[in-house]
Motif scaffolding. Structure first.
Motif, PDB file in Angstrom:
ATOM      1  N   GLU A 220       0.614  -9.653  87.437  1.00 52.37           N
ATOM      2  CA  GLU A 220       1.619 -10.347  86.631  1.00 52.37           C
ATOM      3  C   GLU A 220       1.035 -11.675  86.138  1.00 52.37           C
ATOM      4  OE1 GLU A 220       6.202 -12.042  86.898  1.00 52.37           O
ATOM      5  OE2 GLU A 220       5.459 -10.639  88.424  1.00 52.37           O
ATOM      6  N   LEU A 221       0.903 -11.802  84.825  1.00 52.19           N
ATOM      7  CA  LEU A 221       0.311 -12.988  84.225  1.00 52.19           C
ATOM      8  C   LEU A 221       1.364 -14.053  83.962  1.00 52.19           C
ATOM      9  CD1 LEU A 221      -2.005 -11.294  81.549  1.00 52.19           C
ATOM     10  CD2 LEU A 221      -2.620 -12.036  83.866  1.00 52.19           C
ATOM     11  N   ASP A 222       0.976 -15.318  84.128  1.00 57.93           N
ATOM     12  CA  ASP A 222       1.855 -16.419  83.756  1.00 57.93           C
ATOM     13  C   ASP A 222       1.865 -16.602  82.238  1.00 57.93           C
ATOM     14  OD1 ASP A 222       2.336 -16.960  86.458  1.00 57.93           O
ATOM     15  OD2 ASP A 222       0.564 -18.252  86.584  1.00 57.93           O
ATOM     16  N   GLU A 223       0.690 -16.412  81.620  1.00 60.62           N
ATOM     17  CA  GLU A 223       0.558 -16.552  80.172  1.00 60.62           C
ATOM     18  C   GLU A 223      -0.809 -16.012  79.760  1.00 60.62           C
ATOM     19  OE1 GLU A 223       0.143 -20.549  78.708  1.00 60.62           O
ATOM     20  OE2 GLU A 223      -0.907 -21.228  80.519  1.00 60.62           O
ATOM     21  N   VAL A 224      -0.960 -15.822  78.453  1.00 61.47           N
ATOM     22  CA  VAL A 224      -2.270 -15.517  77.876  1.00 61.47           C
ATOM     23  C   VAL A 224      -2.613 -16.648  76.921  1.00 61.47           C
ATOM     24  CG1 VAL A 224      -3.632 -13.932  76.461  1.00 61.47           C
ATOM     25  CG2 VAL A 224      -1.964 -13.023  78.103  1.00 61.47           C
ATOM     26  N   THR A 225      -3.711 -17.335  77.194  1.00 63.43           N
ATOM     27  CA  THR A 225      -4.098 -18.492  76.383  1.00 63.43           C
ATOM     28  C   THR A 225      -5.128 -18.090  75.325  1.00 63.43           C
ATOM     29  OG1 THR A 225      -5.893 -19.131  77.872  1.00 63.43           O
ATOM     30  CG2 THR A 225      -3.704 -20.043  78.317  1.00 63.43           C
ATOM     31  N   PHE A 226      -5.215 -18.917  74.292  1.00 61.95           N
ATOM     32  CA  PHE A 226      -6.122 -18.695  73.162  1.00 61.95           C
ATOM     33  C   PHE A 226      -7.014 -19.920  73.001  1.00 61.95           C
ATOM     34  CE2 PHE A 226      -6.602 -19.830  68.575  1.00 61.95           C
ATOM     35  CZ  PHE A 226      -7.461 -18.817  68.175  1.00 61.95           C
ATOM     36  N   GLN A 257      -7.286 -15.340  77.397  1.00 61.67           N
ATOM     37  CA  GLN A 257      -7.420 -15.372  78.845  1.00 61.67           C
ATOM     38  C   GLN A 257      -6.058 -15.220  79.521  1.00 61.67           C
ATOM     39  OE1 GLN A 257      -9.601 -19.246  78.645  1.00 61.67           O
ATOM     40  NE2 GLN A 257     -11.120 -18.223  79.942  1.00 61.67           N
ATOM     41  N   GLY A 258      -5.946 -14.209  80.369  1.00 60.29           N
ATOM     42  CA  GLY A 258      -4.732 -14.003  81.148  1.00 60.29           C
ATOM     43  C   GLY A 258      -4.774 -14.856  82.399  1.00 60.29           C
ATOM     44  N   MET A 259      -3.786 -15.755  82.521  1.00 65.12           N
ATOM     45  CA  MET A 259      -3.803 -16.775  83.567  1.00 65.12           C
ATOM     46  C   MET A 259      -2.815 -16.463  84.696  1.00 65.12           C
ATOM     47  SD  MET A 259      -6.022 -18.664  81.989  1.00 65.12           S
ATOM     48  CE  MET A 259      -6.047 -20.179  82.971  1.00 65.12           C
ATOM     49  N   VAL A 260      -3.267 -16.719  85.921  1.00 69.67           N
ATOM     50  CA  VAL A 260      -2.399 -16.652  87.105  1.00 69.67           C
ATOM     51  C   VAL A 260      -2.634 -17.923  87.909  1.00 69.67           C
ATOM     52  CG1 VAL A 260      -1.802 -15.404  89.199  1.00 69.67           C
ATOM     53  CG2 VAL A 260      -2.543 -14.132  87.167  1.00 69.67           C
ATOM     54  N   ASP A 261      -1.601 -18.722  88.049  1.00 65.31           N
ATOM     55  CA  ASP A 261      -1.700 -19.993  88.785  1.00 65.31           C
ATOM     56  C   ASP A 261      -2.854 -20.855  88.271  1.00 65.31           C
ATOM     57  OD1 ASP A 261       0.452 -19.283  90.411  1.00 65.31           O
ATOM     58  OD2 ASP A 261      -0.852 -18.315  91.888  1.00 65.31           O
ATOM     59  N   GLY A 262      -3.002 -20.895  86.949  1.00 64.53           N
ATOM     60  CA  GLY A 262      -4.013 -21.748  86.328  1.00 64.53           C
ATOM     61  C   GLY A 262      -5.419 -21.199  86.330  1.00 64.53           C
TER      62      GLY A 262
END
Length: 361
Positions: A220-226, A257-262
């Protein structure tokens, strides 16, 4: 899956990819071309083979969705540069499956950047059309598409995964799609403030690819960054089909980038070069790279070579390989898509046989 009957295919579009796929469908043991839909008026009424530079194949190009539906194909293959969601809905409601290489993996990008005029999510509208018609919708390609499948499969013998990154490292000058490169800003001054938004908006389907991989990893990703780096042309470049003035965007390195807890856990990188004469420039590998960090770690290159006798000094031969590896994941998936449940599919829903090519016997 063992039936010898060929699947009746109606193709949409004969741009770079669609042109290559006409011949590939003709030689595919699973498939029979029964129709061609074109958006360009001067192609309508002509034989599909003639349009793409082959011998006549006995299929005459049409120009209306009504004619697609009247032909009652098993599946429609859509190879336009950008989706035609109005066409999708009508075809799906008519009970015809769709496999597309146009900008669709999970629907995240379409919902985010190209909202439906109704205000509803496009994924909801297409899912409703699938359920109404009992049809199936699937998006794939090389990247996004097969590249992420390689990343997923590459992790199967790794414990304690820390990161999975898939990278496309390619010279893109053989991809003669003016609309694509205009959309992402290639050829504009590299300091043009609109370029970052253009790059993100028209490449965010690669965020879909990150979400697809994360789904397969039950992550489960928090967000996907660009993020991005831009390469400015160090001199005027004339590719014959596209011009890049000195100081314009001619190369880029993009990360989703798929982020989990930074922490970046699942990543899709795009190392694109239209010309080597950029600052900065990148060491283009000409392949697709999978890196899995864990116990053990994996580094794998998916390298693509021409068949024997192909002259790569001919730009059209080089382009043909790129179009083939983009379109074949769609064609090879068709038998599995036709057998699948109604609704929107992602690669996570496909059986292993849905990624298999076919032997020439």
């Amino acid at each position: 899956m063992s039936t010898p009957d060929k699947i009746r295919v109606f193709q949409v579009a004969t741009g770079n990819l669609g042109t290559e796929m006409i011949g590939r469908i003709q030689n595919h043991p699973d498939l029979e071309l029964v129709g061609l839909h074109c958006y360009t008026a001067d192609k309508i009424g002509r034989d599909a083979g003639e349009i793409v530079g082959l011998d006549p194949v006995g299929v005459i190009a049409t120009g209306s969705v009504d004619e697609i539906i009247a032909a009652k194909p098993d599946v429609l293959t859509f190879h336009g540069v950008f989706p035609d969601e109005d066409l999708y809905v009508r075809v799906l409601e008519a009970g015809i499956d769709i496999v597309t290489t146009a900008d669709w993996i999970t629907g995240f990008h379409r919902n985010t950047n190209h909202p439906h005029p109704s205000g509803r999510k496009t994924t909801e509208i297409l899912e409703e059309a699938c359920q109404k018609g009992g049809s199936t919708f699937y998006g794939t390609g090389m990247n996004p598409g097969a590249c992420q499948v390689l990343g997923i499969v590459g992790s199967m013998d790794v414990a304690d995964i820390e990161n999975v990154t898939v990278t496309e490292s390619v010279d893109v000058s053989c991809h003669h799609s003016v609309d694509t490169w205009k959309a992402v800003g290639y050829g504009r001054p590299v300091d043009d403030p609109t370029i970052p938004d253009s790059l993100r908006k028209y490449t965010e389907v690669f965020a879909d690819s990150v979400y697809l991989m994360a789904d397969c990893f039950d992550l489960e990703l928090d967000e996907v960054t660009f993020s991005y780096e831009l390469g400015a042309c160090t001199k005027d470049i004339d590719l014959g089909w596209y011009s890049l003035p000195q100081g314009s965007l001619g190369g880029s390195y993009i990360k989703y980038q798929g982020m989990v807890d930074g922490v970046a856990r699942v990543e899709s990188h795009l190392e694109w070069q239209m010309t080597p004469y950029t600052d900065p420039s990148w060491d283009i590998k000409g392949c697709y790279i999978t890196q899995v960090t864990g116990d053990p770690s994996i580094y794998s290159k998916h390298m693509i070579f021409p068949k024997a006798g192909v002259d790569l000094s001919d730009p059209s031969s080089f382009a043909s390989i790129g179009m083939t590896v983009t379109g074949l994941p769609a064609l090879n998936s068709i038998r599995s898509v036709v057998a699948a449940r109604p609704g929107i599919l992602t690669s996570a829903d496909m059986p292993l046989r849905g990624f298999a090519g076919r032997f020439k016997l």
